[in-house]
Design an enzyme around this catalytic site. Structure first.
Site, PDB file in Angstrom:
ATOM      1  CG  HIS A 159      -0.608   1.641   7.285  1.00 54.05           C
ATOM      2  ND1 HIS A 159       0.363   1.221   8.174  1.00 54.05           N
ATOM      3  CD2 HIS A 159       0.039   2.441   6.387  1.00 54.05           C
ATOM      4  CE1 HIS A 159       1.524   1.751   7.822  1.00 54.05           C
ATOM      5  NE2 HIS A 159       1.368   2.487   6.737  1.00 54.05           N
ATOM      6  CD  GLU A 160      -1.310   2.603   2.717  1.00 52.71           C
ATOM      7  OE1 GLU A 160      -0.862   3.760   2.603  1.00 52.71           O
ATOM      8  OE2 GLU A 160      -0.577   1.617   2.937  1.00 52.71           O
TER       9      GLU A 160
ATOM     10  CG  HIS B 102       0.250   7.022   5.249  1.00 57.39           C
ATOM     11  ND1 HIS B 102       1.394   7.546   5.804  1.00 57.39           N
ATOM     12  CD2 HIS B 102       0.502   5.699   5.085  1.00 57.39           C
ATOM     13  CE1 HIS B 102       2.288   6.586   5.959  1.00 57.39           C
ATOM     14  NE2 HIS B 102       1.780   5.450   5.539  1.00 57.39           N
TER      15      HIS B 102
ATOM     16  N   GLY C 211       0.824  -1.196   0.000  1.00 59.60           N
ATOM     17  CA  GLY C 211       0.000   0.000   0.000  1.00 59.60           C
ATOM     18  C   GLY C 211       0.864   1.253   0.000  1.00 59.60           C
TER      19      GLY C 211
ATOM     20  CD  GLN D   3       3.420   5.956   2.492  1.00 56.77           C
ATOM     21  OE1 GLN D   3       2.506   5.366   1.954  1.00 56.77           O
ATOM     22  NE2 GLN D   3       4.406   5.334   3.114  1.00 56.77           N
TER      23      GLN D   3
ATOM     24  CB  CYS E 186       5.119   2.566   7.391  1.00 49.12           C
ATOM     25  SG  CYS E 186       4.681   4.026   6.440  1.00 49.12           S
ATOM     26  CG  LEU E 187       6.557   1.124   1.405  1.00 52.65           C
ATOM     27  CD1 LEU E 187       5.946   1.397   0.035  1.00 52.65           C
ATOM     28  CD2 LEU E 187       7.667   0.102   1.296  1.00 52.65           C
TER      29      LEU E 187
END
Ligand code: NI
Length: 169
Positions: free
Chosen positions: A134-135, A138, A45, A50, A92-93
């Site tokens: 999670h997304e 963000h 995701g 991000q 998380c990236l």
């Protein structure tokens, strides 16, 4: 185009992202680059902030490019309802190499729009519910570490500070 992913500490990760009001070619281009970036990372995701773009857009693919039918491109997502909880390790990236157990909804109904502005409704459970939670976080400037205890959060923050000092973040 693969875009650079902002890391913890970048101010844009902490902004509340803006509603999308134009479902145009520019939006489609951003989504395409986000998908390429997500697959290259690899990740399941990615949210637009991000990659430094503060709009309410997220891409999700639990198959990481293996199964086209799993790709979700979601604009202006809204959580309609949640049910239960699950606690699982996640990463998380934008916070590479840190994984912690986070409590998320077990099930979630989400409403949003595709790239043409058509309505989408997703009834998610398990990993997909967790990923959506999670997304969407963000898009509101929230990172998974915000769900941890202050002690754990500070440990991670201090480790990142050290890495940043050493030029490794
Ligand atoms: Ni993330």
């Amino acid at each position: 185009m693969i875009l650079p992913i902002l890391k913890y500490g970048a101010p844009k990760l902490r902004e509340k992202s803006n509603l999308i009001d134009a479902f145009d070619d520019e939006l489609a281009k951003i989504a395409k680059s986000m998908i390429e970036t997500m697959y290259a990372s690899p990740g399941i995701g990615l949210a637009a902030p991000q990659v430094g773009i503060n709009i309410r857009l997220t891409t999700i693919d639990l198959s990481v490019g293996e199964d086209d039918s799993k790709l979700i491109i979601l604009c202006n997502p809204e959580i309609l309802s949640t049910e239960g909880t699950q606690k699982c390790e996640e990463g998380c990236l934008s916070i590479p190499d840190f994984n912690e157990a986070v409590t998320r909804p077990l099930k979630m109904a989400v409403h949003g729009y595709d790239l043409r502005g058509e309505e989408i409704k997703i009834d998610a459970d398990g990993l997909l519910a967790r990923c959506l939670s999670h997304e969407i976080d963000h898009l509101n400037g929230i990172l998974f570490v915000d769900h941890l205890s202050p002690l754990k959060r500070n440990l991670i923050r201090n480790k990142i500070k050290k890495l940043a000092k050493a030029g490794e973040w």
